[in-house]
Write a protein that holds these residues in place. Structure first.
Motif, PDB file in Angstrom:
ATOM      1  N   PRO A 143       0.757  -1.269   0.063  1.00  0.00           N
ATOM      2  CA  PRO A 143       0.047  -0.167  -0.131  1.00  0.00           C
ATOM      3  C   PRO A 143       0.849   1.298  -0.020  1.00  0.00           C
ATOM      4  CG  PRO A 143      -0.729  -1.530   1.866  1.00  0.00           C
ATOM      5  CD  PRO A 143       0.543  -1.993   1.236  1.00  0.00           C
ATOM      6  N   TRP A 144       2.119   1.120   0.457  1.00  0.00           N
ATOM      7  CA  TRP A 144       2.859   2.400   0.583  1.00  0.00           C
ATOM      8  C   TRP A 144       4.091   2.254  -0.303  1.00  0.00           C
ATOM      9  CZ3 TRP A 144       2.951   1.849   6.425  1.00  0.00           C
ATOM     10  CH2 TRP A 144       1.745   2.408   6.971  1.00  0.00           C
ATOM     11  N   GLY A 145       4.441   3.291  -1.083  1.00  0.00           N
ATOM     12  CA  GLY A 145       5.448   3.716  -2.061  1.00  0.00           C
ATOM     13  C   GLY A 145       6.738   4.761  -1.855  1.00  0.00           C
ATOM     14  N   LEU A 146       7.099   5.259  -2.761  1.00  0.00           N
ATOM     15  CA  LEU A 146       8.143   6.169  -2.652  1.00  0.00           C
ATOM     16  C   LEU A 146       7.920   7.472  -1.969  1.00  0.00           C
ATOM     17  CD1 LEU A 146      10.896   7.256  -3.911  1.00  0.00           C
ATOM     18  CD2 LEU A 146       9.401   8.206  -5.719  1.00  0.00           C
ATOM     19  N   PRO A 158      -3.001  -9.015   8.716  1.00  0.00           N
ATOM     20  CA  PRO A 158      -1.890 -10.016   8.180  1.00  0.00           C
ATOM     21  C   PRO A 158      -2.571 -10.822   7.154  1.00  0.00           C
ATOM     22  CG  PRO A 158      -2.767 -10.503  10.413  1.00  0.00           C
ATOM     23  CD  PRO A 158      -3.237  -9.312  10.159  1.00  0.00           C
ATOM     24  N   TYR A 159      -3.848 -10.707   7.147  1.00  0.00           N
ATOM     25  CA  TYR A 159      -4.592 -11.688   6.120  1.00  0.00           C
ATOM     26  C   TYR A 159      -4.858 -10.999   4.830  1.00  0.00           C
ATOM     27  CZ  TYR A 159      -5.738 -13.548  10.806  1.00  0.00           C
ATOM     28  OH  TYR A 159      -5.674 -14.113  12.134  1.00  0.00           O
ATOM     29  N   GLY A 160      -4.480  -9.884   4.869  1.00  0.00           N
ATOM     30  CA  GLY A 160      -4.630  -9.055   3.260  1.00  0.00           C
ATOM     31  C   GLY A 160      -5.931  -9.078   3.254  1.00  0.00           C
ATOM     32  N   ALA A 161      -6.967  -8.875   4.072  1.00  0.00           N
ATOM     33  CA  ALA A 161      -8.434  -8.733   3.928  1.00  0.00           C
ATOM     34  C   ALA A 161      -8.827  -7.471   3.436  1.00  0.00           C
ATOM     35  CB  ALA A 161      -8.963  -9.520   4.967  1.00  0.00           C
ATOM     36  N   ARG A 162      -7.929  -6.417   3.569  1.00  0.00           N
ATOM     37  CA  ARG A 162      -8.556  -5.299   3.199  1.00  0.00           C
ATOM     38  C   ARG A 162      -7.792  -4.677   1.784  1.00  0.00           C
ATOM     39  NH1 ARG A 162      -9.942  -1.207   7.721  1.00  0.00           N
ATOM     40  NH2 ARG A 162     -10.764  -2.564   9.337  1.00  0.00           N
ATOM     41  N   THR A 163      -8.509  -4.287   0.843  1.00  0.00           N
ATOM     42  CA  THR A 163      -8.339  -3.567  -0.265  1.00  0.00           C
ATOM     43  C   THR A 163      -8.776  -2.114  -0.537  1.00  0.00           C
ATOM     44  OG1 THR A 163      -9.990  -4.716  -1.430  1.00  0.00           O
ATOM     45  CG2 THR A 163      -8.111  -5.941  -1.475  1.00  0.00           C
ATOM     46  N   SER A 164      -7.962  -1.675  -1.361  1.00  0.00           N
ATOM     47  CA  SER A 164      -8.271  -0.296  -1.423  1.00  0.00           C
ATOM     48  C   SER A 164      -8.916   0.084  -2.914  1.00  0.00           C
ATOM     49  CB  SER A 164      -6.823   0.641  -1.514  1.00  0.00           C
ATOM     50  OG  SER A 164      -7.131   2.067  -1.865  1.00  0.00           O
ATOM     51  N   ASP A 165     -10.183   0.872  -2.772  1.00  0.00           N
ATOM     52  CA  ASP A 165     -10.717   1.320  -4.147  1.00  0.00           C
ATOM     53  C   ASP A 165     -10.100   2.515  -4.669  1.00  0.00           C
ATOM     54  OD1 ASP A 165     -12.446   2.102  -5.848  1.00  0.00           O
ATOM     55  OD2 ASP A 165     -14.381   1.646  -4.542  1.00  0.00           O
ATOM     56  N   PHE A 166      -9.143   1.998  -5.834  1.00  0.00           N
ATOM     57  CA  PHE A 166      -8.363   2.816  -6.334  1.00  0.00           C
ATOM     58  C   PHE A 166      -9.367   3.870  -7.487  1.00  0.00           C
ATOM     59  CE2 PHE A 166      -5.106   0.267  -4.706  1.00  0.00           C
ATOM     60  CZ  PHE A 166      -4.253   1.199  -3.930  1.00  0.00           C
ATOM     61  N   CYS A 183      -5.672   6.304   3.879  1.00  0.00           N
ATOM     62  CA  CYS A 183      -4.020   6.342   4.326  1.00  0.00           C
ATOM     63  C   CYS A 183      -3.552   5.112   3.827  1.00  0.00           C
ATOM     64  CB  CYS A 183      -3.991   6.795   5.584  1.00  0.00           C
ATOM     65  SG  CYS A 183      -4.298   5.740   7.085  1.00  0.00           S
ATOM     66  N   ARG A 184      -4.280   4.049   3.921  1.00  0.00           N
ATOM     67  CA  ARG A 184      -3.927   2.468   3.820  1.00  0.00           C
ATOM     68  C   ARG A 184      -3.102   1.662   5.056  1.00  0.00           C
ATOM     69  NH1 ARG A 184      -3.386   5.129  -1.102  1.00  0.00           N
ATOM     70  NH2 ARG A 184      -1.136   5.131  -1.016  1.00  0.00           N
ATOM     71  N   TYR A 185      -3.238   2.499   6.100  1.00  0.00           N
ATOM     72  CA  TYR A 185      -2.369   1.755   7.417  1.00  0.00           C
ATOM     73  C   TYR A 185      -3.059   0.681   7.723  1.00  0.00           C
ATOM     74  CZ  TYR A 185       0.606   2.918  11.325  1.00  0.00           C
ATOM     75  OH  TYR A 185       1.632   2.948  12.498  1.00  0.00           O
ATOM     76  N   CYS A 186      -4.301   0.466   7.707  1.00  0.00           N
ATOM     77  CA  CYS A 186      -5.001  -0.709   8.136  1.00  0.00           C
ATOM     78  C   CYS A 186      -4.821  -1.764   7.161  1.00  0.00           C
ATOM     79  CB  CYS A 186      -6.479  -0.436   8.184  1.00  0.00           C
ATOM     80  SG  CYS A 186      -7.384   0.071   6.617  1.00  0.00           S
ATOM     81  N   LEU A 187      -4.517  -1.471   5.906  1.00  0.00           N
ATOM     82  CA  LEU A 187      -4.188  -2.398   4.827  1.00  0.00           C
ATOM     83  C   LEU A 187      -2.829  -3.072   5.060  1.00  0.00           C
ATOM     84  CD1 LEU A 187      -6.332  -0.805   3.151  1.00  0.00           C
ATOM     85  CD2 LEU A 187      -5.084  -1.270   1.046  1.00  0.00           C
TER      86      LEU A 187
END
Lengths: 394, 308
Positions: free
Chosen positions: A58-61, B184-192, B176-180
């Motif tokens: 989720p995080w990059g540069l 540890p299960y990769g259960a959250r995805t971001s809607d881009f 912010c995607r901190y929860c992603l």
């Protein structure tokens, strides 16, 4: 405010923007700014789809550059503040302090720009201030940075006054923040308790040591780059004292950082029961070049050689390379910590470019990072000019 | 270099100490305040009771269909206040055939865009030819008892409901995607913000279902009903930019329906119910000795169990 309220030690501290580096810096600034604007246009028109990060990385540069900026900010403030308080030769004038404060602010503000552009909902940036949850290190850091910036600006204002009993206490408070927030940047990662690679107390120390080294490197760089072309022998000797202190700080900082780093990674090698695919990816996998070449080669070995010499030009280059190297070091913590999934086969279970455990920085990300640097240069230039303007009027 | 006595006057020293002390105390106070368990802001009590008519009067029968039983138990659970229910999911890996009907059902039910998935089915091959075997592992959100994703959220946009479901407020999430990173299960995805049809059919004639000049097809703008609200992704509306995850189809539960992954499972491998109901099917299943959870060493205490 009377004339006596202002310090008389103008320009000598090394903020006089008029030496041989100026045309080069202007060219660099224009190039970075134009490239950065292109990056922002791409970010706004394509959203996050032009970036290399996704849901599994989720995080990059930009997050790496953000932590680089935070490190420079904290390090330059603490060094400038300590030098001023203790009257260290080369740092004892209020103009030296102002230079460090301006650099500190110039480093931290564009760091926020990167984080802002990284958010999925840029329109909700202020939620982190208005509705914070202090169980999260992100909210805690955001508040700390903002308070720090207020304190830094107050110190900058007060530094023009000769008689004030508030400057030193506020400076001490600012230095307290400067110790806390770079080390808490490590906790930002450590707080992810389900990540084996990040869950190490040494990360805080690595971030703190790198902040001090980055502060020294960036202070040496800006003071050398902005030193006046013609100055008296005494002024040159004064500036040289600062360079020597900063050089020693960088040398010690680099060595300490590498020793801590070795301590961290050696566990994997000396304890046969520990297998870390993240460490393997960093040292011998897809990130080997960033670690061995950029971080250790360009960022540690080259600066150590250059700073060991007697040439002031070599010190200048060495300080710049150490900053670049710490940029790579940030990515060496950030990226390997994300590229190893804990459930084998997850990335293949549902195919999508955003559901992949790999990360490659895209052109748009590089361009936005250049904008962050150009914004930092702009803020520093405006700050240094403001320093000169106020000093020269009195 | 100055002498120690020259560095700061007594008054300045006291001021500096006072400022740092006040800052440290204030920081400690806000952290402790947010760390302390606070009463849930979710509605509780009688107003959360649902008197669902479906299957209400159906008596338990011998050898009844698993789905009929779970449906009945769901209606019973919904007749209790929310704080008295505790939803769990049980997946029988021996029955899963890897058809991915649950994955597709979930995508359709929640109108998930590309790159967002709540329930992928992981496939693993073991052995060597000719002794090979395929294993399938559906992976929804684990709705952990001790979720690692919740405390890292900087804006209180995700929390655990009284019935154990970990939810996200799409109107609060800043993306912010901190929860992603914390899951540890990769259960959250971001809607881009992507759409299936944005770059499809370029140059094709315009029509009712035909996208024009890179715009998504009209059907992609239909709202989803997650969390019982209407969410429209048009014009960067939430949940675009947000973290997204499985929510045990709360909007369906409220209407007496089982989560879509349960009803679409062709192998009857997914079970769902209230673990506070000691007579429920899920309690019957999780009390067996062949039940496991994923990554138990992180102490997240997942509420999704696997029968192996």
């Amino acid at each position: 405010m009377t004339k006596q309220d202002y310090s008389s030690d103008k320009i000598q501290g090394g903020s006089g923007l008029g030496n041989q580096w100026t045309p080069i810096l202007w060219l660099v600034w224009i190039f970075f700014l134009i490239a950065g604007i292109v990056g922002v246009v791409l970010r706004m028109t394509h959203g996050h789809n032009a970036a290399g990060y996704g849901s599994y990385v989720p995080w990059g540069l930009w997050i790496g550059v953000y932590f680089l900026g935070v490190g420079i900010s904290g390090g330059s403030f603490i060094l400038g503040g300590l030098g001023y308080l203790f009257g260290v030769e080369g740092f004892s004038k209020s103009s030296d302090l102002r230079c460090a404060i301006v650099l500190s602010l110039a480093a931290i503000l564009p760091a926020f720009l990167g984080v802002w552009l990284d958010l999925g909902r840029m329109d909700r940036l202020m939620n982190i201030i208005v509705h914070p949850s202090f169980t999260s290190m992100m909210a805690f850091n955001a508040w700390m940075y903002n308070i720090f910036m207020v304190v830094a600006v107050l110190c900058w204002f007060l530094s023009f006054k000769q008689k004030t009993s508030w400057l030193k206490p506020l400076l001490t408070l600012g230095m307290f923040f400067s110790i806390v927030f770079p080390s808490q940047s490590g906790v930002f990662f450590e707080a992810v308790r389900t990540n084996e690679f990040w869950r190490s107390p040494l990360l805080s120390m690595l971030f703190f040591v790198s902040a001090i080294t980055l502060g020294a490197g960036s202070l040496l760089f800006v003071r050398a780059a902005t030193a006046p072309k013609s100055s008296s022998r005494a002024d040159k000797a004064y500036l040289d004292s600062a360079f020597r202190v900063l050089r020693a700080t960088i040398l010690i900082g680099l060595i300490v950082y590498v020793v801590f780093e070795f301590a961290e990674f050696s566990i994997t090698f000396w304890n046969p029961g520990v297998y870390s695919p993240n460490t393997e990816y960093l040292l011998f996998g897809g990130y080997w070049m960033v670690f061995w070449v950029l971080h250790l080669g360009v960022g540690v070995v080259a600066p150590l050689i250059l700073l060991a010499s007697r040439s002031r030009g070599a010190w200048f280059l060495g300080s710049l390379l150490s900053i670049v190297g710490f940029g790579a070091a940030r990515l060496c913590i950030l990226v390997p910590g994300q590229v190893v999934g804990q459930i084998p086969g997850l990335a293949e279970a549902f195919q999508d470019p955003r559901l992949s455990y790999s990360y490659h920085i895209t052109a748009m990300e590089y361009l936005v990072a250049l904008l962050m640097i150009s914004v930092a240069m702009t803020i520093f230039y405006i700050g240094a000019k403001l320093n000169q303007l106020v000093e020269s009027r009195y | 270099m100055k002498k120690v006595s020259e560095i700061m006057e007594r008054r300045e020293f006291i001021l500096a100490g006072g400022l740092i002390g006040a800052g440290a105390v204030a920081a400690g106070a806000v952290i402790v305040k947010d760390r302390m368990a606070t009463p849930s802001k979710d509605p509780t009590g009688e107003k959360t009771v649902r008197n669902l008519m479906a299957l209400k009067d159906l008596k338990p029968q011998h050898n009844e269909d698993d789905h009929i039983r779970m449906q009945r138990e769901l209606a019973t659970a919904m007749s209790k206040p929310v704080e008295k229910r505790r939803w769990i999911m049980v997946i029988d890996l021996r029955k899963c055939v890897g058809c991915q009907a649950c994955t597709i059902g979930c995508v359709a039910e929640n109108k998930l865009p590309p790159g967002v998935v709540y329930r992928p089915v992981i496939q693993r091959e073991t052995g060597e030819f000719p002794n090979v075997q395929l294993h399938f592992l559906p992976r929804p959100c684990m709705h952990c008892e001790n979720p690692s994703c919740v405390p890292v959220c900087p804006v209180k946009a995700t929390w655990k409901r009284p019935d154990g479901v970990v939810v996200i407020d799409y109107d609060k999430c800043i993306g912010c995607r901190y929860c992603l990173n914390a899951c540890p299960y990769g259960a959250r995805t971001s809607d881009f913000g992507r759409n299936y049809t944005s770059n499809e059919a370029q140059g094709a004639p315009e029509g009712k279902d035909r996208p024009i000049s890179g715009a998504p097809a009209p059907w992609e703008g239909l709202p989803s009903n997650e969390y019982g609200k209407s969410w429209n992704r048009k014009d960067h509306g939430s949940p675009v930019g947000n973290a997204r995850k499985c929510h045990f189809c709360l909007h369906r539960l409220e209407n007496g329906l089982l989560p879509i992954c349960v009803t679409t499972c062709i192998g009857r491998a997914t079970y769902f119910g209230d673990s506070n109901d000691q007579d429920s099917m899920v309690v019957e299943l999780v009390t067996r000795n062949n039940v496991q959870t994923l990554l138990p060493h992180w102490d997240n205490k997942p509420k999704c169990y696997y029968i192996v």
